[in-house]
Write a protein that holds these residues in place. Sequence first.
Motif, short mmCIF file in Angstrom:
data_model
loop_
_atom_site.label_atom_id
_atom_site.label_comp_id
_atom_site.label_asym_id
_atom_site.label_seq_id
_atom_site.Cartn_x
_atom_site.Cartn_y
_atom_site.Cartn_z
N SER A 1 -4.91 6.87 4.94
CA SER A 1 -4.55 8.27 5.13
C SER A 1 -3.02 8.26 5.44
O SER A 1 -2.43 9.05 6.24
CB SER A 1 -5.12 8.83 6.31
OG SER A 1 -5.51 8.08 7.35
N CYS A 2 -2.27 7.16 4.79
CA CYS A 2 -0.73 7.07 4.95
C CYS A 2 -0.11 8.21 4.49
O CYS A 2 1.20 8.65 5.12
CB CYS A 2 -0.30 5.87 4.11
SG CYS A 2 -0.61 4.30 5.29
N GLU A 3 -0.43 9.03 3.64
CA GLU A 3 0.04 10.37 2.97
C GLU A 3 -0.72 11.52 3.52
O GLU A 3 -0.39 12.65 2.86
CB GLU A 3 0.07 10.21 1.57
CG GLU A 3 0.77 9.11 1.08
CD GLU A 3 0.56 8.66 -0.53
OE1 GLU A 3 0.04 9.67 -1.19
OE2 GLU A 3 1.13 7.86 -1.06
N GLY B 1 3.04 1.17 7.79
CA GLY B 1 1.75 1.57 7.42
C GLY B 1 0.91 0.43 6.58
O GLY B 1 -0.21 0.27 6.88
N THR B 2 1.81 -0.46 5.91
CA THR B 2 1.21 -1.50 5.39
C THR B 2 0.44 -2.64 6.32
O THR B 2 -0.34 -3.21 5.95
CB THR B 2 2.36 -2.24 4.57
OG1 THR B 2 2.88 -1.44 3.77
CG2 THR B 2 1.74 -3.56 3.72
N SER B 3 1.45 -2.84 7.57
CA SER B 3 0.83 -3.59 8.44
C SER B 3 -0.59 -3.20 9.09
O SER B 3 -1.36 -3.95 9.33
CB SER B 3 1.72 -3.77 9.69
OG SER B 3 3.24 -4.12 9.32
N GLY B 4 -0.60 -1.88 9.41
CA GLY B 4 -1.53 -1.23 9.56
C GLY B 4 -2.99 -1.51 8.68
O GLY B 4 -4.26 -1.98 9.17
N LEU B 5 -2.71 -1.39 7.34
CA LEU B 5 -3.76 -1.77 6.51
C LEU B 5 -4.31 -3.07 6.32
O LEU B 5 -5.47 -3.67 6.54
CB LEU B 5 -3.38 -1.46 5.06
CG LEU B 5 -3.17 0.25 4.58
CD1 LEU B 5 -2.45 0.21 3.33
CD2 LEU B 5 -4.88 0.76 4.50
N HIS B 6 -3.32 -4.03 6.47
CA HIS B 6 -3.50 -5.34 6.67
C HIS B 6 -4.35 -5.74 7.88
O HIS B 6 -5.40 -6.54 7.80
CB HIS B 6 -2.31 -6.16 6.86
CG HIS B 6 -2.43 -7.62 6.82
ND1 HIS B 6 -1.45 -8.52 7.05
CD2 HIS B 6 -3.28 -8.51 6.59
CE1 HIS B 6 -2.05 -10.01 7.20
NE2 HIS B 6 -3.19 -9.76 6.71
N PHE C 1 -4.44 4.31 -8.57
CA PHE C 1 -3.07 5.35 -8.51
C PHE C 1 -3.08 5.52 -6.89
O PHE C 1 -3.41 6.35 -6.39
CB PHE C 1 -4.06 6.81 -9.21
CG PHE C 1 -2.95 7.72 -9.39
CD1 PHE C 1 -1.95 7.62 -10.23
CD2 PHE C 1 -2.61 8.92 -8.52
CE1 PHE C 1 -0.80 8.59 -10.28
CE2 PHE C 1 -1.73 10.07 -8.50
CZ PHE C 1 -0.50 9.54 -9.64
N SER C 2 -2.04 4.84 -6.49
CA SER C 2 -1.74 4.68 -5.03
C SER C 2 -0.48 3.86 -4.90
O SER C 2 0.21 3.30 -5.86
CB SER C 2 -2.78 3.91 -4.35
OG SER C 2 -2.40 4.16 -2.85
N PHE C 3 0.27 3.93 -3.73
CA PHE C 3 1.32 3.13 -3.24
C PHE C 3 0.65 1.62 -3.24
O PHE C 3 -0.29 1.45 -2.82
CB PHE C 3 1.77 3.50 -2.09
CG PHE C 3 3.01 2.75 -1.77
CD1 PHE C 3 4.13 2.66 -2.42
CD2 PHE C 3 3.20 1.85 -0.63
CE1 PHE C 3 5.34 1.84 -2.39
CE2 PHE C 3 4.13 1.09 -0.09
CZ PHE C 3 5.38 1.14 -1.07
C1 LIG Z 1 3.37 4.88 2.63
C2 LIG Z 1 2.03 4.39 2.10
C3 LIG Z 1 1.74 3.23 2.88
C4 LIG Z 1 2.33 2.32 3.84
O1 LIG Z 1 3.81 2.37 3.61
P1 LIG Z 1 4.72 1.64 4.75
O2 LIG Z 1 6.00 1.80 4.16
O3 LIG Z 1 4.13 0.51 4.74
O4 LIG Z 1 4.59 2.58 6.09
C5 LIG Z 1 0.38 2.94 2.46
N1 LIG Z 1 -0.65 3.44 1.41
C6 LIG Z 1 0.23 4.46 0.76
C7 LIG Z 1 -0.68 5.37 -0.19
C8 LIG Z 1 1.46 5.10 1.08
O5 LIG Z 1 2.04 6.20 0.46
#
Ligand SMILES: *Cc1c(COP(=O)(O)O)cnc(C)c1O
Length: 388
Positions: free
Chosen positions: A157-159, A55-60, A79-81
């Motif tokens: 929308s990772c969650e 997900g992080t790669s996707g956001l990047h 308030f997020s990951f």
């Molecule tokens: C899980 C998550 C990500 C991305 O997680 P990856 O571990 O890189 O797959 C990004 N944002 C939020 C809010 C998440 O919960």
Amino acid sequence: MKIPLSNPDITAKERRYVREVLKTPSLSLGPRLPEFERRGALAAGRKYAVAVNSGTSGLHLIIKALGIGKEDVVITTPFSFISSANCLLFEGARPLFVDIDPYTLNISPDSIRALLRRGKNKNIKAILAVDVFGHPADWDALYAIAEEYNLLLVEDSCEAIGARYISPQTGRRRWKSYRPAGSFGAAGVFAFYPNKQITTGEGGLIVTDRKDMYNLCCSLRNQGRGSGANWFNHERLGYNYRISDINCALGIAQLERLDEILARRERVARSYTKRLSSIEGIRVPYCAQNITMSWFVYVVRLAQDLRRKDRDTAMKLLRDHGIACSNYFAPIHLQPFYRKMFGFKRGDFPITEHVADRTIALPFYSRLQKKEIEYIAEELARSMEKVG
Ligand SMILES: *Cc1c(COP(=O)(O)O)cnc(C)c1O
């Protein structure tokens, strides 16, 4: 009893799909990749999807593809990951944190408006909103702001795969009344780490309606390669963010079972809410009227008058009884390197901090049993009698 915090829902189907890939020579960039992407795009009601290794790669890649970089400022939530803000730092952009709504826990559109009206911050280019814990952000309000101030919108929308948002403002023609998470803004992203609703082991999926974003993200994930057959033609600085066909096969099976898995999680959430609502000092999760949750985690909050040390005591008592739990989330602005980089301190985002001091994420997965929920409820009630 020992109960984990999360537990992926893997069946014979997932194992079969993975085994089938292993019988072929196509372990990466094979036929499972476009198949996974096609199904993922469908889940978000989008034209295109680009699967990546997290997900992080996707956001990047979304930030990069939108041309957000040095000097740019992006409004987002503390308030997020951590990766929903880190993706900005990767490109030299600066997160401008805005506090959250105390009910939905999503970024507060009213606070964004107040900040924009003050007009102090130049170079604001985008809003990156997160569908926290599977509860869609207030997209209607965010669209209105983005339009008024000419800002890009990005959806983390990772969650929230499978969550839905119903526009409360009728009569706006470009809105379908009922929209899935991942369908908002220039692009959205899902994540598939094993604690998410569905998993690929590691993985992420960018979803968009823009052909240019799609093409650019495909190139960026694959070392900046061009679209032609020449493997050593690199048109731009790219990355290796590819996801293997083994992961995609797992993802296809999980997407085929998405509705079933989400329905199970919904049942678990309802069961929790029924049992926990009456515990003194505990608040169950809030869901707005105009959304359908995709339950990522089940996070209760301690009442206002209790403090962080009470929460920590309650978590310790739960863990002593074999119940895994966690403090979702620790505010991003209070992470050591954010404090150092930007000078953030306690008190900067009071609602986020107030909430973060009081949350307990309880064990949550599709096959959590009634017996286990009852046991967790009992132990939570018992630990609440000991705090405060
Ligand atoms: C899980 C998550 C990500 C991305 O997680 P990856 O571990 O890189 O797959 C990004 N944002 C939020 C809010 C998440 O919960």
